[in-house]
Scaffold this motif. Sequence first.
Motif, PDB file in Angstrom:
ATOM      1  N   ASP A 109       0.857  -1.223  -0.209  1.00 14.49           N
ATOM      2  CA  ASP A 109       0.204  -0.125  -0.128  1.00 14.49           C
ATOM      3  C   ASP A 109       0.933   1.355   0.032  1.00 14.49           C
ATOM      4  OD1 ASP A 109       0.946   0.030   2.450  1.00 14.49           O
ATOM      5  OD2 ASP A 109      -0.910  -0.197   3.720  1.00 14.49           O
ATOM      6  N   ASP A 110       2.035   1.257  -0.327  1.00 17.37           N
ATOM      7  CA  ASP A 110       3.039   2.289  -0.319  1.00 17.37           C
ATOM      8  C   ASP A 110       2.862   3.028  -1.524  1.00 17.37           C
ATOM      9  OD1 ASP A 110       5.083   4.309  -0.500  1.00 17.37           O
ATOM     10  OD2 ASP A 110       6.259   2.892   0.601  1.00 17.37           O
ATOM     11  N   THR A 111       2.167   4.277  -1.665  1.00 17.87           N
ATOM     12  CA  THR A 111       1.753   4.920  -2.712  1.00 17.87           C
ATOM     13  C   THR A 111       3.060   5.333  -3.783  1.00 17.87           C
ATOM     14  OG1 THR A 111       1.514   6.931  -1.760  1.00 17.87           O
ATOM     15  CG2 THR A 111      -0.509   5.487  -2.160  1.00 17.87           C
ATOM     16  N   ARG A 112       4.184   5.435  -2.968  1.00 17.84           N
ATOM     17  CA  ARG A 112       5.265   5.753  -3.821  1.00 17.84           C
ATOM     18  C   ARG A 112       6.022   4.788  -4.703  1.00 17.84           C
ATOM     19  NH1 ARG A 112       9.057   6.868   1.275  1.00 17.84           N
ATOM     20  NH2 ARG A 112       8.085   4.836   1.638  1.00 17.84           N
ATOM     21  N   LEU A 113       5.410   3.586  -4.471  1.00 18.31           N
ATOM     22  CA  LEU A 113       6.146   2.304  -5.152  1.00 18.31           C
ATOM     23  C   LEU A 113       5.129   1.845  -6.251  1.00 18.31           C
ATOM     24  CD1 LEU A 113       7.527   0.533  -2.093  1.00 18.31           C
ATOM     25  CD2 LEU A 113       8.837   1.910  -3.634  1.00 18.31           C
ATOM     26  N   SER A 114       5.514   1.087  -7.299  1.00 14.48           N
ATOM     27  CA  SER A 114       4.742   0.419  -8.156  1.00 14.48           C
ATOM     28  C   SER A 114       4.278  -0.978  -7.822  1.00 14.48           C
ATOM     29  CB  SER A 114       5.495   0.263  -9.717  1.00 14.48           C
ATOM     30  OG  SER A 114       5.761   1.395 -10.213  1.00 14.48           O
ATOM     31  N   VAL A 115       3.275  -1.188  -7.820  1.00 14.17           N
ATOM     32  CA  VAL A 115       2.817  -2.625  -7.516  1.00 14.17           C
ATOM     33  C   VAL A 115       1.964  -3.138  -9.017  1.00 14.17           C
ATOM     34  CG1 VAL A 115       0.985  -4.052  -5.956  1.00 14.17           C
ATOM     35  CG2 VAL A 115       2.120  -1.733  -5.222  1.00 14.17           C
ATOM     36  N   PRO A 116       2.316  -4.422  -9.250  1.00 13.59           N
ATOM     37  CA  PRO A 116       3.113  -5.510  -8.383  1.00 13.59           C
ATOM     38  C   PRO A 116       4.578  -5.114  -7.905  1.00 13.59           C
ATOM     39  CG  PRO A 116       1.962  -6.596 -10.276  1.00 13.59           C
ATOM     40  CD  PRO A 116       2.120  -5.003 -10.376  1.00 13.59           C
ATOM     41  N   HIS A 117       4.948  -5.913  -6.946  1.00 10.33           N
ATOM     42  CA  HIS A 117       6.339  -5.830  -6.798  1.00 10.33           C
ATOM     43  C   HIS A 117       7.112  -6.707  -7.842  1.00 10.33           C
ATOM     44  CE1 HIS A 117       9.821  -7.596  -4.090  1.00 10.33           C
ATOM     45  NE2 HIS A 117      10.302  -6.734  -4.396  1.00 10.33           N
ATOM     46  N   MET A 118       7.710  -6.271  -8.979  1.00 10.15           N
ATOM     47  CA  MET A 118       8.039  -7.090  -9.905  1.00 10.15           C
ATOM     48  C   MET A 118       9.503  -6.804 -10.286  1.00 10.15           C
ATOM     49  SD  MET A 118       6.192  -7.349 -13.731  1.00 10.15           S
ATOM     50  CE  MET A 118       4.608  -7.687 -13.242  1.00 10.15           C
ATOM     51  N   GLY A 119      10.218  -7.863  -9.964  1.00 10.83           N
ATOM     52  CA  GLY A 119      11.737  -7.726 -10.500  1.00 10.83           C
ATOM     53  C   GLY A 119      12.743  -8.249  -9.374  1.00 10.83           C
TER      54      GLY A 119
END
Length: 527
Positions: A109-119
């Motif tokens: 739910d951290d809006t600073r990060l892209s979701v999915p956590h992909m990589g």
Amino acid sequence: MISLLDYGAGNVRSVRNAIRKLGFELTDIRRPEDILRAERLIFPGVGAFGAAMRRLHALGYVEPLRAYLAEGRPFLGICIGLQCLFEGSEESPDVAGLGLIPGRIRRFDDTRLSVPHMGWNGIRPEQDCALLADYAGEKLYFVHSYHAERTAENDDWVLATCDYGTPFVAAVQRGQVAAVQFHPEKSGAAGLRLLERFLTGQEATTTGHTGPPATTGFAKRIIACLDVRTNDAGDLVVTKGDQYDVREAGEVRNLGKPVDLARRYYEEGADEITFLNITGFRDFPLADQPMLEVLRRTSEQVFVPLTIGGGIRAFTDTDGRYHSALDVAAEYFRSGADKVSIGSDAVYTVEQYRDRGTKDGSSAIEQIAEVYGNQAVVISVDPRRVYVDSPEDTARPVIQTAIPGPNGERYCWFQCTVKGGREGRDLDAVEFARACEALGAGEILLNSIDRDGTGAGFDLELVKAVSDAVSIPVIASSGAGRVEHFTEVFNATGVEAALAAGIFHRREVPIAAVKDELRAHGIEVRT
């Protein structure tokens, strides 16, 4: 006897191939009673929590699986195989998990990060155990939107954690029961090492390993793209064009065989491989599509994520049999793909969604994401610049560009195209990307018709406009000509990944040189 619990969702071929690569044979779980006969049980999976648990119930696997786990017998869960061990998930609030581990699965739910956590990310070992010994500094491949939280109730299960905004549970273990959130079968040599330790019975031994890193590091991805089609002789080749023209002296440009090139890029350090079936086979029966064989053969020797695009849509074959887009995607997943890429059909879908004003579940994006999770759906879009003298000259949102148009225009918008860039639509790339995210896509592959084949660098204005508009990962594509272009796009836009084709095919820019350049500028990459 090593047994694979294949419940019918996601790419398990790569798990099979990784285990065979290590010299072991597998037995498939075909009936509920097979679970309790297993000596070592592997539960891999991708996709949605609810779909996975419903499938386990439908197959009659839940109770024997609980009994197997309660006995503490050798078990390795992968991705959904970890999440299903918990009591439930926010992804499917009304669906109970196996309940072995206290706690629920939460969405990032951290809006600073892209979701999915992909990589590719690191892990922090929290217990002294051989399964993840000497993994400090290693990168492993994650792809998920939901994660397990560490709590006082499940603390004794936590084997390793990872940081993505905040710490989350990357691996669990108690005795011989273990599970990991990342995909070892897609994590190169590091992942194969973990699988081998489980297969040889080392999962519960201790090593005296100490000194885990204080934080983990999320790496930028470098993706090698292979445009695949038949040449005039009917051979399947990798090609590349300038402005989408793949012919040279009247012949289809041949840059190599797809399986051989994919293996080369894996060995050279590519973080992912993308195949784009750019012209052929789209009206053939699904069973005859040559790309299926390419995927099968590639997944036998390439242990990083594979994406396939081209023809991911519903069609009726020459025998009159109807295949839904979900059927097509399922066959690609079973053949070794981890993600499918949808191109022109996504543009048509968004136009219908815009006109309708609501989702109705009928699109390929929605259907594939519902079964396999949004991380399995990539949208490939080919925008081009449309210049105007002023914002009032178009109803589309514009940017003030630092790259003037042919008549000195200082404003432009980015028009979506279809049919390999040959046809423009009245649809802006930013509006398109937002709609795809709303429909359930997990990633945007952002090409640029204006930069394709130029070697002039990525279209930073396009990339920034789209990546700023969505919260899912964006892959920058088209225009890379020098190692500096990769540094520019990551520093200027913050995208998660960058893709190139021709410069890698022609060995003009080695993948290792790109990563050396990024590392020299303080950008985290996988070694």
